[in-house]
Design an enzyme around this catalytic site. Structure first.
Site, short mmCIF file in Angstrom:
data_model
loop_
_atom_site.label_atom_id
_atom_site.label_comp_id
_atom_site.label_asym_id
_atom_site.label_seq_id
_atom_site.Cartn_x
_atom_site.Cartn_y
_atom_site.Cartn_z
N ASP A 115 0.84 -1.19 0.00
CA ASP A 115 0.00 0.00 0.00
C ASP A 115 0.88 1.25 0.00
O ASP A 115 1.02 1.95 1.00
CB ASP A 115 -0.95 -0.01 1.20
CG ASP A 115 -2.12 0.93 0.97
OD1 ASP A 115 -2.10 1.69 -0.02
OD2 ASP A 115 -3.06 0.91 1.79
N HIS A 154 -8.31 0.55 7.06
CA HIS A 154 -8.58 1.91 6.59
C HIS A 154 -9.89 2.42 7.19
O HIS A 154 -10.83 1.66 7.39
CB HIS A 154 -8.64 1.93 5.06
CG HIS A 154 -7.31 1.66 4.44
ND1 HIS A 154 -7.15 1.23 3.15
CD2 HIS A 154 -6.07 1.74 4.97
CE1 HIS A 154 -5.85 1.08 2.90
NE2 HIS A 154 -5.18 1.37 3.99
N PHE A 155 -9.92 3.72 7.49
CA PHE A 155 -11.10 4.23 8.18
C PHE A 155 -11.29 5.73 8.00
O PHE A 155 -10.37 6.43 7.55
CB PHE A 155 -11.01 3.93 9.68
CG PHE A 155 -9.88 4.67 10.37
CD1 PHE A 155 -10.02 6.00 10.75
CD2 PHE A 155 -8.68 4.03 10.62
CE1 PHE A 155 -8.97 6.68 11.36
CE2 PHE A 155 -7.62 4.72 11.23
CZ PHE A 155 -7.77 6.04 11.60
N HIS A 212 -7.78 7.57 7.01
CA HIS A 212 -6.65 6.65 6.79
C HIS A 212 -6.94 5.82 5.54
O HIS A 212 -7.89 5.05 5.51
CB HIS A 212 -6.50 5.71 8.01
CG HIS A 212 -5.41 4.69 7.86
ND1 HIS A 212 -5.49 3.43 8.40
CD2 HIS A 212 -4.22 4.74 7.23
CE1 HIS A 212 -4.39 2.75 8.13
NE2 HIS A 212 -3.60 3.52 7.41
N GLY A 256 -5.15 5.67 16.77
CA GLY A 256 -5.20 4.52 17.67
C GLY A 256 -6.23 3.53 17.14
O GLY A 256 -6.66 3.62 15.99
N MET A 301 -10.10 1.74 17.22
CA MET A 301 -11.37 2.48 17.16
C MET A 301 -12.05 2.67 18.52
O MET A 301 -13.02 3.40 18.62
CB MET A 301 -12.32 1.84 16.16
CG MET A 301 -12.67 0.41 16.46
SD MET A 301 -13.59 -0.28 15.07
CE MET A 301 -13.62 -2.00 15.53
N HIS A 325 3.74 5.27 13.64
CA HIS A 325 2.62 5.56 12.73
C HIS A 325 1.27 5.15 13.28
O HIS A 325 0.24 5.47 12.69
CB HIS A 325 2.84 4.91 11.37
CG HIS A 325 2.29 3.51 11.24
ND1 HIS A 325 2.66 2.47 12.09
CD2 HIS A 325 1.41 2.96 10.37
CE1 HIS A 325 2.03 1.38 11.73
NE2 HIS A 325 1.27 1.63 10.70
N LYS A 336 -15.50 2.02 8.95
CA LYS A 336 -14.42 1.10 8.60
C LYS A 336 -14.67 0.51 7.23
O LYS A 336 -15.82 0.32 6.84
CB LYS A 336 -14.39 -0.05 9.62
CG LYS A 336 -13.71 0.33 10.92
CD LYS A 336 -12.22 0.15 10.82
CE LYS A 336 -11.55 0.48 12.16
NZ LYS A 336 -10.09 0.41 12.05
#
Lengths: 484, 138
Positions: A100, A208-209, A239, A383, A385, A407, A483
């Site tokens: 990615d 990813h969110f 993200h 962080g 969720m 990260h 999400k």
């Protein structure tokens, strides 16, 4: 299956060394930033061996580094940082950037307070979920012709801003203004174009969110003032990465680099670390393609932010000025960059790989936007969720890490372990009881991404702040999460 | 015989794949990957894709095979569930995969696999049994 058992030593409160004598072939030591407690978790799988493996790569400078969110990846560990002197045979390794390419996070402020958002939170989460395509192989409504796609890969976020997805000011607060120079669309295969088609403005899947958050603690008032934030203010975090295009670029160049191992007589202990000298034809081609994918990722997050701003406008019946959704910063955490660093009082040109690690420039650095010159580069650390995220800034001390820091929280449990730990439970209901609304397109995503699957980000941030390689500004608490 | 099992991997997904011979190992590896991507139970369909691939060695060929299937999944939007390796040497394969368009089956999708990685990849073969561990980036 712990490896390198006992073969590390303490350097100081936050740093651990794997001496280069622990594995034949290491050119430099490994250095891990972690607390004593975290080291136990870290040593329980193959992450440390991967730190040692990175130390095999030609041209590596000083040490093979790992940030406190280090965990077992493929090739290099997640949380790994390695710098290679391009004038001394230094290499570039697609597997040390990851599939990615350009994956990263962006954070925007708002003028809204927690009380403004709470009554409409369910609406907001619904609209964000509906308006931003997410999930396995998701495609969106943003159509880009083949000819324009090449422009997008060169111009990155600026190209989509030019098409109305955001404002010029957004670029000022994006790493590299949302486009690395020297991207070469010719180095990207037709298959990679094909795989990335119609995926601009889509979130993707897995970790990813999009998150609606509220600032619940300020550590550095002066920096917070510069960012225009205060306790109780709502922020938005995104993200995502380069979607199918980046995955395909990494895939193809990883294969190519395996052939380079014999050609350039490079010995690696894991083929996923296959690499070529930065200055070779293959190295240059990968770098040109990697930049395209990174630019795609910046364009993608720019599109997602634009869609999210619209979602806020719809839900709050307010215009952009009232909402004040200014971008604080966007920074990638899977990337390789050619940077100048002072090593032993000499300036050297290094290819710095950060895989699950964030660039963190100090105050006064020429690449910073003028507004951040006094405080340093914003560093955004999501962080899990159910717990907090953090905003930090870069420091001078981080020259010891090639201006790099952590990260994120870093996984603690495998996905399978997380799913079995969550069997029979509703993660959405558990989070709701804590006041956090969650929606997800993937069937198992919520269990895989359950808070307990992650290390406590507080500890990770505590280490980088304690070691002085970045400095805490504020903490955010999740309110609503979408999400992939 | 079990076709595959997942083993714990912190960041990604690890599978241990079994087969009575290399051909079956390649078939089961592909099945394992799609079993992670989607719910394959009772899936049927007759869209067929043929593949001919080359790679420098058998491990690289396995990665090439899996990545080729992934590429076809994403670009042609096909969920594959049946795999037949017709020819397999150390460096070349001919295969056929059967699948069904994602279309109305989108709710079957579970996990976005980005790629099959080379990390630690080693095919172990002995009399009547093959085994390999593969790490998928998710």
């Amino acid at each position: 299956m712990p490896v390198l058992q006992g073969q590390w030593e303490r350097l100081d409160q936050f740093r651990w060394k794997i001496p280069k004598s622990s594995k034949a072939g290491m050119r430099v030591d490994g250095v891990i930033y972690a607390s004593e407690e975290m080291m136990k978790d870290i040593a329980s799988d193959k992450a440390l061996e991967q730190v040692a493996n990175v130390a095999f790569l030609p041209g590596i400078v000083k040490y093979s580094l790992a940030m406190p969110d280090i965990h077992w990846g493929y090739g290099a560990p997640i949380g790994g940082v390695g710098a290679f002197d391009i004038d001394d045979g230094g290499v570039i390794a697609p597997g040390f950037v990851g599939y990615d390419i350009g994956c990263g996070v962006r954070l925007t402020r708002t003028n809204l307070h927690e009380d403004d958002v709470l009554p409409k939170l369910a609406d907001l989460v619904n609209v964000l979920y509906n308006d931003i395509p997410a999930g396995v192989g998701s495609t969106g409504d943003i159509e880009v012709s083949a000819k324009d796609e090449r422009k997008l890969l060169v111009e990155g976020a600026a190209w989509v801003v030019g098409r109305g997805y955001g404002v010029r000011e957004d670029l000022e607060y994006t790493e590299d203004r949302g486009a690395m120079k020297g991207a070469s669309p010719d180095a990207v295969s037709d298959r990679a174009y094909q795989r990335g088609r119609n995926q601009s403005g889509t979130l993707g899947s897995g970790n990813h969110f999009i998150e609606v958050q509220v600032i619940d603690e300020i550590y550095d008032e002066a920096a917070a003032d510069v960012f225009g934030i205060e306790k109780g203010l709502v922020t938005l975090m995104i993200h995502s990465g380069s979607r199918g295009l980046g995955y395909q670029v990494c895939d193809e160049y990883s294969k190519e680099m395996i052939r380079c191992l014999a050609k350039y007589n490079i010995n690696v202990p894991d083929r996923q670390l296959a690499c070529a000298p930065v200055n070779s034809g293959e190295g240059k081609a990968y770098l040109g393609a990697m930049k395209c994918a990174a630019n795609y990722a910046w364009a993608n997050r720019q599109c997602i932010m634009h869609l999210a701003r619209h979602a806020f406008e719809k839900v709050f019946h307010a215009g952009p000025k009232d909402l004040g959704m200014d971008l604080i910063y966007d920074v990638a955490h899977n990337i390789a960059k050619i940077e100048k660093h002072e090593i032993d009082k000499k300036e050297r040109t290094l290819c710095v790989h950060r895989k699950g690690a964030t660039r963190a420039l100090p105050p006064g650095h020429p690449d910073l936007p003028a507004k951040y010159s006094k405080i340093g580069q914003p560093v955004i650390i999501p962080g899990d969720m159910g717990r907090n995220s953090y905003l930090l800034v870069g420091t001078k001390k981080a020259e010891e890490t090639f201006y790099s820091t952590c990260h994120g929280a870093g996984r603690r449990l495998s996905r399978t372990a997380a799913i079995s730990a969550c069997r029979g439970r509703s993660i959405a209901a558990e989070l709701k009881s804590k006041g956090i609304l969650v929606m997800s397109s993937g069937r198992e995503t919520l269990a895989e991404e359950a808070p307990e699957a992650y290390k406590d980000v507080k500890q990770v941030v505590g280490v980088v702040d304690g070691a002085g390689i970045s400095k805490k500004v504020c903490r955010m608490r999740p309110m609503g999460v979408i999400k992939g | 015989m079990k076709r595959y099992e997942q083993f714990p991997h912190t960041a990604d997904i690890g599978v241990r794949v079994y087969g009575k011979d290399p051909k079956e190992l390649f078939e089961n590896a592909a099945f394992a990957m799609f079993d992670i991507i989607a719910d394959l139970e009772n899936l049927s369909g007759d869209t067929v894709e043929d593949f001919e691939l080359e790679a420098p060695d058998r491990e690289a060929l396995l990665v090439a095979w899996l990545d080729e299937l992934l590429y076809n999944f994403y670009t042609k939007q096909l969920i594959f569930y049946k795999f037949q390796i017709e020819e397999l040497t150390g460096t070349r394969l001919k295969a056929r995969a059967t699948g069904r368009p994602v279309g109305a089956n989108r709710n079957r999708l579970k996990t976005e696999i980005k790629a099959a990685t080379y990390s630690g990849l080693k095919i172990k073969a002995s009399d009547g049994a093959c085994e390999v561990e593969i790490i998928f980036d998710v």
